[in-house]
Motif scaffolding. Structure first.
Motif, mmCIF file in Angstrom:
data_model
loop_
_atom_site.group_PDB
_atom_site.id
_atom_site.type_symbol
_atom_site.label_atom_id
_atom_site.label_comp_id
_atom_site.label_asym_id
_atom_site.label_seq_id
_atom_site.Cartn_x
_atom_site.Cartn_y
_atom_site.Cartn_z
ATOM 1 N N UNK A 79 0.764 -1.187 0.088
ATOM 2 C CA UNK A 79 -0.049 0.098 0.091
ATOM 3 C C UNK A 79 0.637 1.230 0.011
ATOM 4 N N UNK A 80 1.929 1.136 0.936
ATOM 5 C CA UNK A 80 2.881 2.482 0.824
ATOM 6 C C UNK A 80 4.112 2.083 1.866
ATOM 7 N N UNK A 81 4.919 1.581 1.087
ATOM 8 C CA UNK A 81 6.310 0.997 1.435
ATOM 9 C C UNK A 81 7.427 2.167 1.433
ATOM 10 N N UNK A 82 6.817 3.412 1.248
ATOM 11 C CA UNK A 82 7.906 4.571 1.203
ATOM 12 C C UNK A 82 8.576 4.782 2.534
ATOM 13 N N UNK A 83 9.751 5.064 2.481
ATOM 14 C CA UNK A 83 10.697 5.426 3.725
ATOM 15 C C UNK A 83 11.077 3.896 4.271
ATOM 16 N N UNK A 84 10.817 2.852 3.369
ATOM 17 C CA UNK A 84 11.315 1.943 3.996
ATOM 18 C C UNK A 84 10.658 1.001 4.714
ATOM 19 N N UNK A 85 9.139 1.580 4.771
ATOM 20 C CA UNK A 85 8.066 0.820 5.870
ATOM 21 C C UNK A 85 7.739 -0.668 5.362
ATOM 22 N N UNK A 86 8.149 -1.323 6.382
ATOM 23 C CA UNK A 86 8.184 -2.916 5.904
ATOM 24 C C UNK A 86 6.813 -3.610 6.617
ATOM 25 N N UNK A 87 5.813 -2.888 7.288
ATOM 26 C CA UNK A 87 4.789 -3.706 7.976
ATOM 27 C C UNK A 87 3.493 -3.064 7.740
ATOM 28 N N UNK A 88 3.323 -3.084 6.367
ATOM 29 C CA UNK A 88 2.035 -2.694 5.568
ATOM 30 C C UNK A 88 1.166 -3.903 5.780
ATOM 31 N N UNK A 89 -0.052 -3.480 5.995
ATOM 32 C CA UNK A 89 -1.190 -4.481 6.166
ATOM 33 C C UNK A 89 -1.416 -4.841 7.679
ATOM 34 N N UNK A 90 -0.713 -4.062 8.835
ATOM 35 C CA UNK A 90 -1.055 -4.432 10.184
ATOM 36 C C UNK A 90 -2.164 -4.384 10.896
ATOM 37 N N UNK A 91 -3.010 -3.618 10.140
ATOM 38 C CA UNK A 91 -4.597 -3.813 10.434
ATOM 39 C C UNK A 91 -5.584 -4.912 10.192
ATOM 40 N N UNK A 92 -4.952 -5.701 9.154
ATOM 41 C CA UNK A 92 -5.938 -6.426 8.333
ATOM 42 C C UNK A 92 -6.437 -7.651 9.174
ATOM 43 N N UNK A 93 -5.776 -8.236 10.176
ATOM 44 C CA UNK A 93 -6.155 -9.525 10.612
ATOM 45 C C UNK A 93 -6.870 -9.146 12.095
ATOM 46 N N UNK A 94 -6.944 -7.595 12.349
ATOM 47 C CA UNK A 94 -7.921 -7.486 13.582
ATOM 48 C C UNK A 94 -9.300 -6.886 13.443
ATOM 49 N N UNK A 95 -9.879 -7.142 12.133
ATOM 50 C CA UNK A 95 -11.199 -6.437 11.745
ATOM 51 C C UNK A 95 -12.251 -7.589 12.380
ATOM 52 N N UNK A 96 -13.288 -7.285 12.918
ATOM 53 C CA UNK A 96 -14.330 -8.054 13.271
ATOM 54 C C UNK A 96 -15.566 -7.296 13.140
ATOM 55 N N UNK A 97 -16.773 -8.102 13.292
ATOM 56 C CA UNK A 97 -17.933 -7.700 13.095
ATOM 57 C C UNK A 97 -18.432 -6.394 13.620
ATOM 58 N N UNK A 98 -18.072 -6.000 14.902
ATOM 59 C CA UNK A 98 -18.251 -4.830 15.564
ATOM 60 C C UNK A 98 -17.722 -3.646 14.892
ATOM 61 N N UNK A 99 -16.519 -3.734 14.280
ATOM 62 C CA UNK A 99 -15.907 -2.472 13.449
ATOM 63 C C UNK A 99 -16.389 -2.393 12.211
ATOM 64 N N UNK A 100 -16.957 -3.286 11.748
ATOM 65 C CA UNK A 100 -17.742 -3.221 10.358
ATOM 66 C C UNK A 100 -19.046 -2.509 10.640
ATOM 67 N N UNK A 101 -19.643 -2.630 11.711
ATOM 68 C CA UNK A 101 -21.038 -2.037 12.206
ATOM 69 C C UNK A 101 -20.732 -0.551 12.402
ATOM 70 N N UNK A 102 -19.389 -0.372 13.129
ATOM 71 C CA UNK A 102 -19.171 0.852 13.534
ATOM 72 C C UNK A 102 -18.899 1.714 12.401
ATOM 73 N N UNK A 103 -18.226 1.381 11.255
ATOM 74 C CA UNK A 103 -17.828 2.189 10.032
ATOM 75 C C UNK A 103 -18.991 2.388 9.402
#
Length: 222
Positions: free
Chosen positions: A24-48
């Motif tokens: 998504x955005x590896x600029x500046x040598x960022x190597x941990x892109x995708x850090x939010x992807x495994x934390x999603x749940x139904x509550x978050x979907x409803x809140x969004x």
């Protein structure tokens, strides 16, 4: 008058870079892109859905716009794709940008004046996703009307931050909060005037405290 509403996915140490995927955005040598992807749940979907349950357009920085334009028009199975295609995308850019995604409008030149003018016009609210550089301008100019922070239980150590220079002091009022089953804390806030200060001092200050303060007054060091 339109509101500017910010959705920010951030780590515990305030990093908001590339929450969705490794490239998504590896600029500046960022190597941990995708850090939010495994934390999603139904509550978050409803809140969004609740946060976005209003007419809105998008206000995006150039880099985030390019990420969106290369992804969402090609995700026809996702309902949000149709919404993003249909609404107006206001793109803040100081470099050339491909605006071929339908309903895209460039904002350049005196960006602050242009955004203030856009806010003053009738129309739907303006949602800001990502756009870490643009956010610094919006915060510095007190142009954010609602701030939704999604704080993930992870520290990243480096990367672009939500509050990264030029942010004025101020108090924010919590209007809603939700905790996901994965530990993500969603706080919805609105500006609430200047910072109010107080003290936890009890009774008279000690001679040692007087000496400490005097040392700082004379040397500028603690």
């Amino acid at each position: 008058m339109r509101k500017i509403i910010v959705n920010a996915f951030i780590s515990l140490d305030g990093v908001m870079q590339a929450p969705g995927g490794p490239q998504e955005d590896p600029s500046g040598g960022f190597k941990l892109g995708g850090w939010s992807a495994l934390c999603w749940d139904e509550i978050m979907g409803q809140t969004m859905e609740q946060i976005r349950d209003r007419p809105y357009d998008l206000l995006l920085g150039r880099r985030t716009y390019e990420i969106f334009a290369a992804h969402w028009p090609y995700q026809k199975e996702e309902p949000i794709s149709e919404v993003f295609d249909r609404i107006t995308k206001y793109v803040v850019a100081t470099k050339p940008v491909d605006l071929s995604w339908q309903n895209s409008v460039l904002i350049s030149g005196d960006v602050v004046a242009a955004i203030k003018e856009l806010k003053s016009q009738p129309g739907p609210d303006l949602f800001v996703d990502g756009s870490s550089v643009l956010l610094q301008t919006l915060l510095a100019e007190n142009l954010v009307d609602e701030l939704h922070t999604w704080t993930f239980p992870v520290t990243l150590g480096q990367g672009k931050k939500l509050f990264d220079g030029g942010t004025p002091s101020g108090h924010w009022k919590l209007i809603n909060s939700v905790v996901a089953t994965t530990g993500v804390i969603i706080a919805s806030l609105v500006p609430d005037g200047p910072v109010q200060t107080g003290t936890f001092e009890m009774g008279e200050i000690s001679e040692r405290e007087v000496t400490r303060r005097e040392k700082f007054r004379q040397t500028g060091e603690l």
